[in-house]
Write a protein that holds these residues in place. Sequence first.
Motif, PDB file in Angstrom:
ATOM      1  N   PHE A 181       5.302   1.550 -16.598  1.00  0.00           N
ATOM      2  CA  PHE A 181       5.393   2.992 -16.392  1.00  0.00           C
ATOM      3  C   PHE A 181       6.464   3.243 -15.349  1.00  0.00           C
ATOM      4  O   PHE A 181       6.453   2.644 -14.262  1.00  0.00           O
ATOM      5  N   HIS A 182       7.388   4.154 -15.661  1.00  0.00           N
ATOM      6  CA  HIS A 182       8.494   4.484 -14.757  1.00  0.00           C
ATOM      7  C   HIS A 182       8.127   5.715 -13.935  1.00  0.00           C
ATOM      8  O   HIS A 182       7.588   6.685 -14.454  1.00  0.00           O
ATOM      9  N   SER A 183       8.471   5.673 -12.645  1.00  0.00           N
ATOM     10  CA  SER A 183       8.280   6.827 -11.781  1.00  0.00           C
ATOM     11  C   SER A 183       9.478   6.924 -10.846  1.00  0.00           C
ATOM     12  O   SER A 183      10.107   5.912 -10.513  1.00  0.00           O
ATOM     13  N   ASN A 184       9.805   8.167 -10.431  1.00  0.00           N
ATOM     14  CA  ASN A 184      10.944   8.401  -9.544  1.00  0.00           C
ATOM     15  C   ASN A 184      10.494   8.969  -8.200  1.00  0.00           C
ATOM     16  O   ASN A 184       9.579   9.802  -8.127  1.00  0.00           O
ATOM     17  N   PHE A 185      11.144   8.496  -7.155  1.00  0.00           N
ATOM     18  CA  PHE A 185      10.905   8.997  -5.797  1.00  0.00           C
ATOM     19  C   PHE A 185      12.168   9.709  -5.332  1.00  0.00           C
ATOM     20  O   PHE A 185      13.291   9.298  -5.642  1.00  0.00           O
ATOM     21  N   SER A 186      11.955  10.719  -4.538  1.00  0.00           N
ATOM     22  CA  SER A 186      13.090  11.433  -3.932  1.00  0.00           C
ATOM     23  C   SER A 186      13.050  11.245  -2.433  1.00  0.00           C
ATOM     24  O   SER A 186      11.970  11.280  -1.811  1.00  0.00           O
ATOM     25  N   ALA A 187      14.199  11.031  -1.843  1.00  0.00           N
ATOM     26  CA  ALA A 187      14.316  10.907  -0.395  1.00  0.00           C
ATOM     27  C   ALA A 187      15.535  11.687   0.043  1.00  0.00           C
ATOM     28  O   ALA A 187      16.623  11.510  -0.522  1.00  0.00           O
ATOM     29  N   ASP A 188      15.331  12.543   1.024  1.00  0.00           N
ATOM     30  CA  ASP A 188      16.424  13.401   1.507  1.00  0.00           C
ATOM     31  C   ASP A 188      16.796  13.011   2.928  1.00  0.00           C
ATOM     32  O   ASP A 188      15.930  12.671   3.744  1.00  0.00           O
ATOM     33  N   GLY A 189      18.099  13.107   3.207  1.00  0.00           N
ATOM     34  CA  GLY A 189      18.556  12.898   4.582  1.00  0.00           C
ATOM     35  C   GLY A 189      19.673  11.890   4.656  1.00  0.00           C
ATOM     36  O   GLY A 189      19.877  11.072   3.766  1.00  0.00           O
ATOM     37  N   GLY A 190      20.415  11.982   5.755  1.00  0.00           N
ATOM     38  CA  GLY A 190      21.488  11.028   5.995  1.00  0.00           C
ATOM     39  C   GLY A 190      20.932   9.821   6.731  1.00  0.00           C
ATOM     40  O   GLY A 190      20.009   9.932   7.546  1.00  0.00           O
ATOM     41  N   PHE A 191      21.483   8.679   6.472  1.00  0.00           N
ATOM     42  CA  PHE A 191      20.918   7.463   7.041  1.00  0.00           C
ATOM     43  C   PHE A 191      21.994   6.692   7.781  1.00  0.00           C
ATOM     44  O   PHE A 191      23.076   6.423   7.246  1.00  0.00           O
ATOM     45  N   ASP A 192      21.717   6.365   9.037  1.00  0.00           N
ATOM     46  CA  ASP A 192      22.533   5.440   9.803  1.00  0.00           C
ATOM     47  C   ASP A 192      21.846   4.084   9.682  1.00  0.00           C
ATOM     48  O   ASP A 192      20.832   3.819  10.345  1.00  0.00           O
ATOM     49  N   TRP A 193      22.361   3.234   8.816  1.00  0.00           N
ATOM     50  CA  TRP A 193      21.663   1.996   8.485  1.00  0.00           C
ATOM     51  C   TRP A 193      21.498   1.067   9.675  1.00  0.00           C
ATOM     52  O   TRP A 193      20.691   0.135   9.626  1.00  0.00           O
ATOM     53  N   LYS A 194      22.265   1.339  10.750  1.00  0.00           N
ATOM     54  CA  LYS A 194      22.100   0.500  11.929  1.00  0.00           C
ATOM     55  C   LYS A 194      20.839   0.844  12.711  1.00  0.00           C
ATOM     56  O   LYS A 194      20.307  -0.001  13.442  1.00  0.00           O
ATOM     57  N   SER A 195      20.344   2.059  12.557  1.00  0.00           N
ATOM     58  CA  SER A 195      19.179   2.492  13.336  1.00  0.00           C
ATOM     59  C   SER A 195      18.024   2.999  12.477  1.00  0.00           C
ATOM     60  O   SER A 195      16.907   3.153  12.968  1.00  0.00           O
ATOM     61  N   VAL A 196      18.266   3.267  11.212  1.00  0.00           N
ATOM     62  CA  VAL A 196      17.242   3.879  10.347  1.00  0.00           C
ATOM     63  C   VAL A 196      17.149   3.117   9.033  1.00  0.00           C
ATOM     64  O   VAL A 196      18.171   2.661   8.492  1.00  0.00           O
ATOM     65  N   ASP A 197      15.911   3.000   8.526  1.00  0.00           N
ATOM     66  CA  ASP A 197      15.666   2.412   7.201  1.00  0.00           C
ATOM     67  C   ASP A 197      15.113   3.482   6.269  1.00  0.00           C
ATOM     68  O   ASP A 197      14.362   4.382   6.685  1.00  0.00           O
ATOM     69  N   LEU A 198      15.466   3.374   5.008  1.00  0.00           N
ATOM     70  CA  LEU A 198      14.854   4.183   3.976  1.00  0.00           C
ATOM     71  C   LEU A 198      13.687   3.378   3.412  1.00  0.00           C
ATOM     72  O   LEU A 198      13.885   2.303   2.847  1.00  0.00           O
ATOM     73  N   VAL A 199      12.467   3.918   3.586  1.00  0.00           N
ATOM     74  CA  VAL A 199      11.250   3.190   3.200  1.00  0.00           C
ATOM     75  C   VAL A 199      10.532   3.954   2.095  1.00  0.00           C
ATOM     76  O   VAL A 199      10.317   5.166   2.191  1.00  0.00           O
TER      77      VAL A 199
END
Length: 247
Positions: A181-199
Motif C-alpha cells: 500500500f502506497h502512502s504520501n507524506f508532506s513536509a514543509d520548510g527549509g532545511f539546513d542539513w548541518k543542523s536539522v533533519d527531516l524525520v
Amino acid sequence: MTLDAEPVGQNRPAPNASGESDEEANKSAPSIPPTPPAKTHCEVTCKTEKDFWDHVKTGAEIIGIVLLAVYTGYTIKMYCANKQSADAATRAATSAENSVTQARDNARLEQRAWVSVSDITPESQQGQNWTISIIFKNTGRTPAKNFVIRGIGEPVAKGKKTSSEEIILPGHGIIAPDGVFHSNFSADGGFDWKSVDLVIHGKIEYDTVFGSSHWTTFCYYFVPTSKTGKGGFAPCDSGNDIDNNPP
C-alpha cells in the motif's frame, strides 16, 4: 464376859475366796473378735462377672482404638495417593492444553499478516515543500484487515526528539499477502542539513484473520547526498518496533 461368835453360813463365801475366784475367771476367758458375716453366693458371683466384663470392655476399647488408628492411617494413605493421581492428571491436562495452544499459536504465527515499511523515498520537492512516498508491505501469508496509518514529517534539530503529533493518513481496508500500500507524506520548510533533519515517523495498525490486533511503528530521517537535497532515508536510532500480541 463371853462373846458369841456368829456362825458362818454355808451359803456365804468368804471374802478372800470369792476374790480369787473372780480373778481366775477373768484370766481364763480371753476376748474373741466377732466373726464377719459370710459372703453370700450373689456377691461372689456378681463381682466375678463384673470384673470379667470390665476386662472385656477395656480390651474392646483398646481394639477399637487400634482399628481406628489403622483405618485413619489407610485413609490418609489413600488420600495422598488420590491427591497425587489428581495432581498428575491435572498436570497432564494442563500440559496437553498448553501443547495444543502452543501448536495453534505456532501455526497462526506462520500464517498471520506482517505489515511493515518496505520503502520510503523523496517523491518530489517544490521550493520548501516536500512529498515523501512510503510503501507498506504485507509479508505474511494471510490478509491484513482494517489497517489505519498515522504519521507525519517534521524538521527536527540534530540530537533532539520528534514532537509533532501524528495524524491519520488516507487509506483503509485490506492488504493482501505479499501486497503493498502506497502512502504520501508532506513536509514543509527549509532545511539546513548541518543542523536539522527531516524525520518521517508514524504507526500502522491492522487486524489479522485470526482476530488479533497488531501494530508497527516507523521512524526515518533524510540523509542528503548533495547541496540539492537529493538522497535517501535511513532508520532512526529508535521508533521502529512491532507488538508482541498473540498471533
